[in-house]
Design a protein around this motif. Sequence first.
Motif, PDB file in Angstrom:
ATOM      1  N   GLU A  50      35.349  33.026  38.641  1.00 58.48           N
ATOM      2  CA  GLU A  50      35.027  33.947  38.770  1.00 58.48           C
ATOM      3  C   GLU A  50      34.196  34.795  37.504  1.00 58.48           C
ATOM      4  N   PRO A  51      33.904  34.581  35.880  1.00 57.52           N
ATOM      5  CA  PRO A  51      33.246  35.354  35.617  1.00 57.52           C
ATOM      6  C   PRO A  51      32.701  36.225  35.395  1.00 57.52           C
ATOM      7  N   THR A  52      32.797  37.364  34.732  1.00 56.24           N
ATOM      8  CA  THR A  52      31.226  38.445  34.617  1.00 56.24           C
ATOM      9  C   THR A  52      31.583  39.505  33.102  1.00 56.24           C
ATOM     10  N   PHE A  53      30.607  39.463  32.535  1.00 55.76           N
ATOM     11  CA  PHE A  53      30.644  39.877  31.638  1.00 55.76           C
ATOM     12  C   PHE A  53      30.379  41.516  31.407  1.00 55.76           C
ATOM     13  N   SER A  54      31.148  42.376  30.352  1.00 55.80           N
ATOM     14  CA  SER A  54      30.520  43.215  30.209  1.00 55.80           C
ATOM     15  C   SER A  54      29.372  44.399  30.159  1.00 55.80           C
ATOM     16  N   PRO A  55      29.106  45.030  29.761  1.00 62.63           N
ATOM     17  CA  PRO A  55      27.268  45.046  29.955  1.00 62.63           C
ATOM     18  C   PRO A  55      27.602  45.631  28.332  1.00 62.63           C
ATOM     19  N   ASP A  56      28.457  45.268  27.122  1.00 66.54           N
ATOM     20  CA  ASP A  56      28.096  45.488  25.495  1.00 66.54           C
ATOM     21  C   ASP A  56      28.336  44.056  25.437  1.00 66.54           C
ATOM     22  N   GLY A  57      28.881  42.649  26.089  1.00 62.57           N
ATOM     23  CA  GLY A  57      28.206  41.812  25.971  1.00 62.57           C
ATOM     24  C   GLY A  57      30.204  41.131  25.276  1.00 62.57           C
ATOM     25  N   THR A  58      31.013  42.044  24.880  1.00 63.61           N
ATOM     26  CA  THR A  58      32.111  41.921  24.360  1.00 63.61           C
ATOM     27  C   THR A  58      33.245  41.795  25.149  1.00 63.61           C
ATOM     28  N   GLN A  59      33.272  41.639  26.137  1.00 65.28           N
ATOM     29  CA  GLN A  59      34.354  41.034  27.426  1.00 65.28           C
ATOM     30  C   GLN A  59      34.484  40.626  28.242  1.00 65.28           C
ATOM     31  N   ILE A  60      35.300  40.437  29.251  1.00 60.18           N
ATOM     32  CA  ILE A  60      35.452  39.724  30.340  1.00 60.18           C
ATOM     33  C   ILE A  60      35.894  39.093  31.301  1.00 60.18           C
ATOM     34  N   VAL A  61      35.113  39.918  32.509  1.00 53.90           N
ATOM     35  CA  VAL A  61      35.994  40.313  33.774  1.00 53.90           C
ATOM     36  C   VAL A  61      36.648  38.450  34.940  1.00 53.90           C
ATOM     37  N   PHE A  62      37.512  38.812  34.891  1.00 54.82           N
ATOM     38  CA  PHE A  62      37.572  37.363  35.785  1.00 54.82           C
ATOM     39  C   PHE A  62      38.897  36.935  37.496  1.00 54.82           C
ATOM     40  N   ARG A  63      38.669  36.352  38.632  1.00 53.86           N
ATOM     41  CA  ARG A  63      39.412  36.515  39.427  1.00 53.86           C
ATOM     42  C   ARG A  63      40.600  35.459  38.939  1.00 53.86           C
ATOM     43  N   GLY A  64      41.939  35.494  38.878  1.00 58.29           N
ATOM     44  CA  GLY A  64      43.162  34.868  38.555  1.00 58.29           C
ATOM     45  C   GLY A  64      44.025  34.852  39.497  1.00 58.29           C
TER      46      GLY A  64
ATOM     47  N   GLN B  51      38.648  39.380  45.089  1.00 63.11           N
ATOM     48  CA  GLN B  51      37.667  38.401  44.339  1.00 63.11           C
ATOM     49  C   GLN B  51      36.121  39.048  44.126  1.00 63.11           C
ATOM     50  N   GLU B  52      35.179  38.487  43.532  1.00 62.78           N
ATOM     51  CA  GLU B  52      33.327  38.602  43.401  1.00 62.78           C
ATOM     52  C   GLU B  52      33.320  39.660  42.243  1.00 62.78           C
ATOM     53  N   PRO B  53      34.013  39.889  41.857  1.00 65.62           N
ATOM     54  CA  PRO B  53      34.132  40.088  40.746  1.00 65.62           C
ATOM     55  C   PRO B  53      32.634  41.101  39.906  1.00 65.62           C
ATOM     56  N   ALA B  54      32.326  41.728  39.852  1.00 67.90           N
ATOM     57  CA  ALA B  54      30.872  42.483  38.934  1.00 67.90           C
ATOM     58  C   ALA B  54      31.012  43.452  38.362  1.00 67.90           C
ATOM     59  N   TRP B  55      30.837  43.583  37.311  1.00 71.80           N
ATOM     60  CA  TRP B  55      30.823  45.140  36.035  1.00 71.80           C
ATOM     61  C   TRP B  55      29.514  45.409  36.433  1.00 71.80           C
ATOM     62  N   SER B  56      29.822  46.601  36.122  1.00 70.11           N
ATOM     63  CA  SER B  56      28.114  47.747  36.103  1.00 70.11           C
ATOM     64  C   SER B  56      27.792  48.008  34.509  1.00 70.11           C
ATOM     65  N   PRO B  57      26.237  48.096  35.464  1.00 70.84           N
ATOM     66  CA  PRO B  57      25.397  48.126  34.229  1.00 70.84           C
ATOM     67  C   PRO B  57      26.026  49.630  32.793  1.00 70.84           C
ATOM     68  N   THR B  58      26.252  50.165  33.898  1.00 68.24           N
ATOM     69  CA  THR B  58      27.345  50.917  32.850  1.00 68.24           C
ATOM     70  C   THR B  58      28.541  50.824  32.267  1.00 68.24           C
ATOM     71  N   GLY B  59      29.001  50.148  32.835  1.00 71.26           N
ATOM     72  CA  GLY B  59      30.193  49.912  31.933  1.00 71.26           C
ATOM     73  C   GLY B  59      31.822  50.450  32.922  1.00 71.26           C
ATOM     74  N   ASP B  60      31.206  50.798  33.281  1.00 67.38           N
ATOM     75  CA  ASP B  60      32.190  51.776  34.058  1.00 67.38           C
ATOM     76  C   ASP B  60      33.172  51.303  35.450  1.00 67.38           C
TER      77      ASP B  60
END
Length: 323
Positions: free
Chosen positions: A123-137, A173-182
């Motif tokens: 379940e990867p999701t990108f940060s809005p600046d494209g430098t990081q990923i949040v995922f479920r582990g 589960q099911e992370p989704a990074w906000s477009p605002t990044g916070d």
Amino acid sequence: MSVLSEMKGVAKALAAACLTALVVPAAATAAFPGADGLIALTGPAPAAGGEALYGYDPVSRERTQLTSPNGLVDTDPAWSPSGTQLAFTRIISGSESKLMITNASGAEPRPLFPVETGLIESEPTFSPDGTQIVFRGRPQGSSFLSGDDELYSVALDGSGLTPLTNTPGLVVQEPAWSPTGDRIAYSRAAAGGNQLGPSDIYLLYLGTGESTLVTRRRPNADDDDANWRPDGKRLVYERERSKGPDDLATIRPNGNNSRLMLRAADGTELRDPGYSPSGEKIAVHRTTPSKAGIAIYDIRRKRISRSLIPASQNESDWQPIDD
């Protein structure tokens, strides 16, 4: 969707891949602003077997294969904010899955992590600046009902693995990074025994590490699979009816102004909704008594497509491209 719901939704794919010990996760990704590009989705890979990721053009209706899993299952697609990279989950065996990265042209993917993490990664999701990923582990060898799932962040080179949650006894589960990044939207439910408790949507505030409840708890009904609107002002999510199917609803991040967006017809299911980068449409997995696939919901016209885009898994993600 809840883990119990996702088990039903992926049973056919798991049997085909002989992955009886691992439940394929349901991913929720963020929609980043831009023009609407390809829809990444999962389908059979006839040449080498397994299930590959494809890029579907909703205008031309052409489909391009993006990955070659060689008998494995590629799922959970997540586009980067630039639309040039695609993160996904590759199921290696019945108790192992790895995060992978490829580009929009379908180059040979690489593992996100250069070394073993000891985690079942999904379940990867990108940060809005494209430098990081949040995922479920989840620790390898543990059950999805153990409550050992946590959210982690990592840089694109696989460095800086950092746990973001500490929720013993809960399945997150099911992370989704906000477009605002916070903020990270995610769902969680109490673990234990042979089933989970009802699932609710939370927001994790990255500045403080605190989580707040977004949806109101309802007995015997799940709220989950939240996905951000590109402007970050609303979330679309699955709202399960008591003794009924999952509908689509939207809500403000502060938990106010929940609205029914699309009611599932009798005998149908709506799962894994995701906004298009323009914010004008939603891709959603629709199951009817006779077929299943990705449908497109036009928000302004309040109309869902009757034709379905063939897909072997629920998850999809819409590519943002420059206007």
